[in-house]
Design an enzyme around this catalytic site. Sequence first.
Site, PDB file in Angstrom:
ATOM      1  N   GLY A  43      69.632 -57.905  85.733  1.00 34.91           N
ATOM      2  CA  GLY A  43      69.940 -58.067  84.320  1.00 34.91           C
ATOM      3  C   GLY A  43      70.981 -59.127  84.037  1.00 34.91           C
ATOM      4  N   CYS A 252      40.966 -50.776  68.821  1.00 36.43           N
ATOM      5  CA  CYS A 252      40.404 -52.114  69.020  1.00 36.43           C
ATOM      6  C   CYS A 252      38.963 -52.169  68.517  1.00 36.43           C
ATOM      7  CB  CYS A 252      40.467 -52.488  70.496  1.00 36.43           C
ATOM      8  SG  CYS A 252      39.647 -54.048  70.867  1.00 36.43           S
ATOM      9  N   CYS A 255      36.696 -53.005  71.991  1.00 37.91           N
ATOM     10  CA  CYS A 255      36.566 -52.066  73.108  1.00 37.91           C
ATOM     11  C   CYS A 255      36.904 -50.634  72.692  1.00 37.91           C
ATOM     12  CB  CYS A 255      37.451 -52.497  74.276  1.00 37.91           C
ATOM     13  SG  CYS A 255      39.193 -52.153  74.042  1.00 37.91           S
ATOM     14  N   CYS A 277      42.396 -55.966  70.882  1.00 38.06           N
ATOM     15  CA  CYS A 277      43.435 -55.941  71.902  1.00 38.06           C
ATOM     16  C   CYS A 277      44.053 -57.330  72.048  1.00 38.06           C
ATOM     17  CB  CYS A 277      42.859 -55.571  73.265  1.00 38.06           C
ATOM     18  SG  CYS A 277      42.202 -53.926  73.356  1.00 38.06           S
ATOM     19  N   CYS A 283      40.817 -55.789  77.468  1.00 40.08           N
ATOM     20  CA  CYS A 283      39.734 -55.537  76.520  1.00 40.08           C
ATOM     21  C   CYS A 283      38.374 -55.812  77.175  1.00 40.08           C
ATOM     22  CB  CYS A 283      39.928 -56.436  75.300  1.00 40.08           C
ATOM     23  SG  CYS A 283      38.909 -55.991  73.889  1.00 40.08           S
TER      24      CYS A 283
END
Lengths: 299, 196
Positions: A43, A252, A255, A277, A283
């Site tokens: 980080g 979606c 899909c 998506c 997808c």
Amino acid sequence: MTQLDEGSGPAEVGVAGYNFAYLDEQTKRMIRRTILKAVAIPGYQVAFGSREMPLAYGWGTGGMQITAAIVGADDTLKVIDQGADDTTNAVSIRRFFNRTAGVAMTERTVDASVIQTRHRIPETPLRDDQILVYQVPMPEPLRYLEPRETETQKMHALSEYGVMHVKLYEDIARHGRITTSYDYPVLVNGRYVMAPSPIPKFDNPKMDRMPALQLFGAGREKRIYAVPPYTPVKSLDFEDHPFSIDRQPHSCGLCGSNESFLDEIVTDDAGGRLYVCSDTDYCRERREAGDVMNRSAAE
Amino acid sequence: MSQIALKAGFDDSVHDSQRVFRALLDAMSRPGRIVTPSPPPELPAALHPATAAVCLALLDFETPLWLAGPDIAETRAWLAFHAGCPFVATPEQAAFALVTDVAALPALGDFALGSDEMPERSTTLLLQVGRLVAGQGQRLSGPGIDGTAWLDVDGVTASFWTERAAACALFPRGLDVIFTAGPALAALPRTTQVED
């Protein structure tokens, strides 16, 4: 113009006069040493000698320098921009590495050993043997609250993150909730507040204890940082206002997934909308696997 | 004038260093994991194959090196030629410290540990040990480890672990250690908690 078999092509010959993966070896060693430090201090933003790349700052020069320093002849590279493999940024970066390194390319998340991404984490969970490289425009999460680098350095050194909590609190005071919806700040391994790059906050939970190594590169700002595998990554919040992700009330249109992050596409001038998506590979895999087409769910 | 027959470096420095780096990155991101980077075809007598590989992959004119151990003249000449790294007189000046024998290891507090604001300005210690075995020995936890991992480092003393714990208690300051034993390599970044 050379016709490039980018996207799936087997290794083609590198561009004459350039080193493998464009960067010279001394630059790669410098970036590699920086990456090792970044992994050792999760980080923390490590400064590095960012080089000019043959495309403009803001187009992923930081991510590309990391990819160029880690990628090898036996890697398989996937590049996504907002989840999609076929958008301008992804196509040009893939073409760049196809030309300069000749590494194998794929659009399938599961086949990739290195995935460079702009602003999304793939929906398919990543594995222990994969590396995710983020393109980062602004690595300093405190920059919009404190413009001086000398001060933000001190704030990180002392874990003095009160100002970030005040900012989130002010959101709650004004709007009743935390309104940050992308680049939502996280706390890495309980120590450093880190910018996850402008991924939607929908993706934040995927960073937590992810089995894959996550590397972040900011070219203009000259910073590299990292989250090692299985490292706790906590989105900042308050006890009475816990972090939550916004679920879109759609599935979606291609899909039928109601798990994935969706893009809204305007389909006509009469208010028609299609939600699909954002992760094109996810997808397509679902459609190929014969999941239910559910256009009606998209209204 | 003494002459030392110089031994070769990597055959293919571009791809060989990339492979060594990836093995090292794997080890540094997953403390306790043992990797075996492919070494150069020839190496100085005092160096283990994994040590030689890491040196060639990481060192150059930007990395002041502190070198300690018995019979290191050949190593010094080899590194000066292949890596071109400057050699420094004290451990605290070093970006990398190469200690070829645990007996030559100074107190870990003598190395640069970085500052709170720039913790990356610390020495990375390359330490040759007798043997590395995963799955037994010290109990490791922290970033990069799914739960716990185990690593047995043969040859280091109990005071090494106490001094390391003291240095790493200063987090974000601290010391990152790369152990090498023959062809094997394992890394302990400063974040790894070590218990007996």
